[in-house]
Design a protein around this motif. Structure first.
Motif, PDB file in Angstrom:
ATOM      1  N   LEU A 144       0.830  -1.204   0.000  1.00  0.00           N
ATOM      2  CA  LEU A 144       0.000   0.000   0.000  1.00  0.00           C
ATOM      3  C   LEU A 144       0.865   1.256   0.000  1.00  0.00           C
ATOM      4  O   LEU A 144       0.526   2.253  -0.646  1.00  0.00           O
ATOM      5  CB  LEU A 144      -0.926  -0.008   1.222  1.00  0.00           C
ATOM      6  CG  LEU A 144      -2.044  -1.057   1.216  1.00  0.00           C
ATOM      7  CD1 LEU A 144      -2.813  -1.027   2.525  1.00  0.00           C
ATOM      8  CD2 LEU A 144      -2.997  -0.840   0.038  1.00  0.00           C
ATOM      9  N   ALA A 145       1.993   1.220   0.724  1.00  0.00           N
ATOM     10  CA  ALA A 145       2.882   2.379   0.752  1.00  0.00           C
ATOM     11  C   ALA A 145       3.463   2.668  -0.632  1.00  0.00           C
ATOM     12  O   ALA A 145       3.558   3.832  -1.057  1.00  0.00           O
ATOM     13  CB  ALA A 145       3.998   2.145   1.768  1.00  0.00           C
ATOM     14  N   VAL A 146       3.856   1.627  -1.358  1.00  0.00           N
ATOM     15  CA  VAL A 146       4.393   1.815  -2.706  1.00  0.00           C
ATOM     16  C   VAL A 146       3.325   2.388  -3.632  1.00  0.00           C
ATOM     17  O   VAL A 146       3.607   3.257  -4.475  1.00  0.00           O
ATOM     18  CB  VAL A 146       4.950   0.485  -3.253  1.00  0.00           C
ATOM     19  CG1 VAL A 146       5.365   0.636  -4.716  1.00  0.00           C
ATOM     20  CG2 VAL A 146       6.139   0.027  -2.423  1.00  0.00           C
ATOM     21  N   ILE A 147       2.094   1.914  -3.495  1.00  0.00           N
ATOM     22  CA  ILE A 147       1.000   2.446  -4.321  1.00  0.00           C
ATOM     23  C   ILE A 147       0.818   3.936  -4.070  1.00  0.00           C
ATOM     24  O   ILE A 147       0.632   4.727  -5.012  1.00  0.00           O
ATOM     25  CB  ILE A 147      -0.304   1.669  -4.030  1.00  0.00           C
ATOM     26  CG1 ILE A 147      -0.194   0.239  -4.551  1.00  0.00           C
ATOM     27  CG2 ILE A 147      -1.503   2.365  -4.672  1.00  0.00           C
ATOM     28  CD1 ILE A 147      -1.345  -0.656  -4.132  1.00  0.00           C
ATOM     29  N   VAL A 148       0.860   4.349  -2.803  1.00  0.00           N
ATOM     30  CA  VAL A 148       0.722   5.773  -2.483  1.00  0.00           C
ATOM     31  C   VAL A 148       1.847   6.579  -3.126  1.00  0.00           C
ATOM     32  O   VAL A 148       1.606   7.627  -3.755  1.00  0.00           O
ATOM     33  CB  VAL A 148       0.714   5.976  -0.956  1.00  0.00           C
ATOM     34  CG1 VAL A 148       0.834   7.473  -0.621  1.00  0.00           C
ATOM     35  CG2 VAL A 148      -0.560   5.417  -0.346  1.00  0.00           C
ATOM     36  N   LEU A 149       3.077   6.113  -3.001  1.00  0.00           N
ATOM     37  CA  LEU A 149       4.217   6.845  -3.563  1.00  0.00           C
ATOM     38  C   LEU A 149       4.113   6.952  -5.083  1.00  0.00           C
ATOM     39  O   LEU A 149       4.378   8.018  -5.663  1.00  0.00           O
ATOM     40  CB  LEU A 149       5.523   6.151  -3.169  1.00  0.00           C
ATOM     41  CG  LEU A 149       5.888   6.202  -1.676  1.00  0.00           C
ATOM     42  CD1 LEU A 149       7.135   5.380  -1.409  1.00  0.00           C
ATOM     43  CD2 LEU A 149       6.073   7.644  -1.219  1.00  0.00           C
ATOM     44  N   ALA A 150       3.717   5.861  -5.751  1.00  0.00           N
ATOM     45  CA  ALA A 150       3.580   5.899  -7.205  1.00  0.00           C
ATOM     46  C   ALA A 150       2.474   6.849  -7.631  1.00  0.00           C
ATOM     47  O   ALA A 150       2.618   7.601  -8.615  1.00  0.00           O
ATOM     48  CB  ALA A 150       3.313   4.488  -7.735  1.00  0.00           C
TER      49      ALA A 150
END
Length: 470
Positions: free
Chosen positions: A349-355
């Protein structure tokens, strides 16, 4: 590894079950046991493809049968979960052509995606409880037959309004494959093995987004957009025949719910009262909305804004799907069993937010004028991270229910498709010449998913209970 989906006993106790279902739990073969694959008396009682005794420990003939049957069931369930992306993604390269053919604005044609999503959401609410009461096989076959008929009619729709209506019916019927495939997995597996099997299904169903736009683009080279629905009709017929011949019942009569609509609503209300289940459900639905914002907007972003051809769009879409598949397999083969599922889910979920934030900065011009390559790279990272989010939200939520897998699967699917159906038309609210609405929707949904995961699931509390042996 402690079971990551565990919660306190009080949170699980509220989920209502019938007396027959409760008594059947003690009589049922445990999840992952060798006899759980099929309750058809005529079917061989052999192992499922994962989470079961190793076929090498069986006699030679039985081991071969186990591998064959396990692979067959995996492929059938994979086909059922692949049908929705086939229905959505094969049609994507044709969206600009449909806009011209039916003389309708882009926002109206995007409603054909919304209608299909909404149908899949609402259909699961009906089919899920039906499968808990009448078993998995009959509702699935009925839904597949209606799907074939609705898809064939879509190929003949003369107006955008009729196409939207039949896409809604197509989604309603196609919901049977989605919800029942998840329920069958819950019938057969538990714990970490269920998370691994969901990753395996992602590998199979992930092939569909890769080949679907490619097939759609090639179909458009020889015919118009209606030919895409003709191809989908053929796929539906083939899958219906495969299900009819090879997928046996996985929910024994003794374990079925005998109540009517009131009992089904009571069961769903009990599931929604579980804060942790609801947290995983909503977080998964919001992550799904990020994905469908991409699906709805990318044909126009890539083709209209950046001038790519339908074939180039199809190749980029396929590359993103490969990323999702690879990360999903890393999740199932390397991460699950070594790390707590909540840690893997939180990282995804953190990677999705950053992308999503990176895409928003690029599309608003913070980095100046950017071309297709940086935007495509951001979309690739976002799509790949879905391989960590989607299988683990489903597995964690379904671990908390045993007697109502169909209803739980229906709630998971309905929330995902409803949130996705709301997000899809928002990406086109500013027209076809900007990608900013897509990025805004993705950022909002991704941040909200993280918020639901932290506030409702509270993974740190459950990790502490597991460490303390509770």
């Amino acid at each position: 590894m402690p079971e990551s989906g565990g919660g306190d006993r009080a949170q699980r106790a509220h989920i209502p079950t019938t007396r027959a279902g409760a008594e059947a739990e003690d009589r049922q073969v445990p999840h992952g046991d060798a006899g759980a694959l099929s309750v058809d008396p005529a079917a061989p009682q052999v192992t499922a493809p994962a989470g079961l005794p190793d076929p090498v420990s069986l006699p030679g003939a039985a081991a071969k049968a186990a591998r064959r049957t396990g692979l067959l069931v995996t492929l059938v369930l994979g086909g059922l979960t692949a049908l929705p992306p086939l229905s959505m993604d094969m049609y994507l390269p044709a969206l600009p052509a449909v806009t011209d053919s039916l003389s309708a604005p882009a926002a109206t044609i995007q409603l054909t995606l919304t209608a299909c999503l909404a149908g899949m959401a609402l259909g699961q609410l009906v089919v899920g409880p039906m499968s808990d009461r009448w078993g998995r096989r009959t509702p699935l076959l009925l839904g597949m037959v209606v799907y074939v008929l609705a898809t064939a009619i879509c190929a003949l729709a003369p107006t955008a309004e009729l196409l939207i209506g039949f896409r809604l019916l197509q989604g309603l019927a196609g919901a049977a494959g989605i919800v029942i495939a998840r329920a069958v997995v819950r019938d057969l597996y538990d714990g970490v093995e269920m998370a691994r099997f969901f990753s395996t299904l992602m590998l199979i169903s992930g092939v569909a987004p890769i080949i679907a736009p490619l097939i759609g683009g090639q179909v458009l080279r020889v015919t118009d957009w209606r030919g895409i629905f003709v191809v989908l009709t053929g796929v539906g017929i083939a899958l219906t025949l495969v299900v009819w011949k090879w997928l046996h019942e996985t929910l024994p009569p003794a374990a079925r719910h005998t109540g009517g609509v009131t009992d089904a609503l009571r069961t769903m209300r009990g599931l929604l009262a579980d804060r942790v289940f609801t947290g995983y459900m909503v977080a998964g639905g919001l992550a799904f909305a990020v994905l469908f914002a991409y699906i709805a907007a990318s044909p126009f972003v890539v083709q209209e804004i950046y001038g790519a051809s339908p074939q180039t769009f199809s190749l980029l879409f396929g590359l993103n799907s490969i990323g999702l598949i690879v990360v999903g397999q890393i999740n199932g083969k390397l991460l699950v069993g070594r790390f707590r599922l909540d840690k893997v889910l939180g990282f995804g979920l953190a990677v999705i937010v950053l992308a999503a934030v990176a895409l928003l900065l690029m599309t608003t011009g913070v980095f100046g004028e950017v071309g297709l390559v940086p935007v495509a790279a951001g979309l690739f990272v976002l799509m790949s991270a879905m391989g960590l989010a989607m299988p683990n939200t489903n597995a964690q939520a379904l671990m908390r229910t045993k007697h109502a897998a169909g209803s739980a699967s229906a709630l998971l699917g309905t929330s995902s498709f409803l949130i996705g159906a709301i997000a899809s038309p928002l990406v086109g609210i500013a027209g076809e010449d900007t990608a900013v609405p897509m990025a805004v929707v993705q950022v909002v949904c991704a941040v909200a998913a993280v918020g639901c995961f932290l506030l409702l699931c509270r993974p740190w509390q459950r990790a502490g209970r597991e460490a303390g042996g509770l």
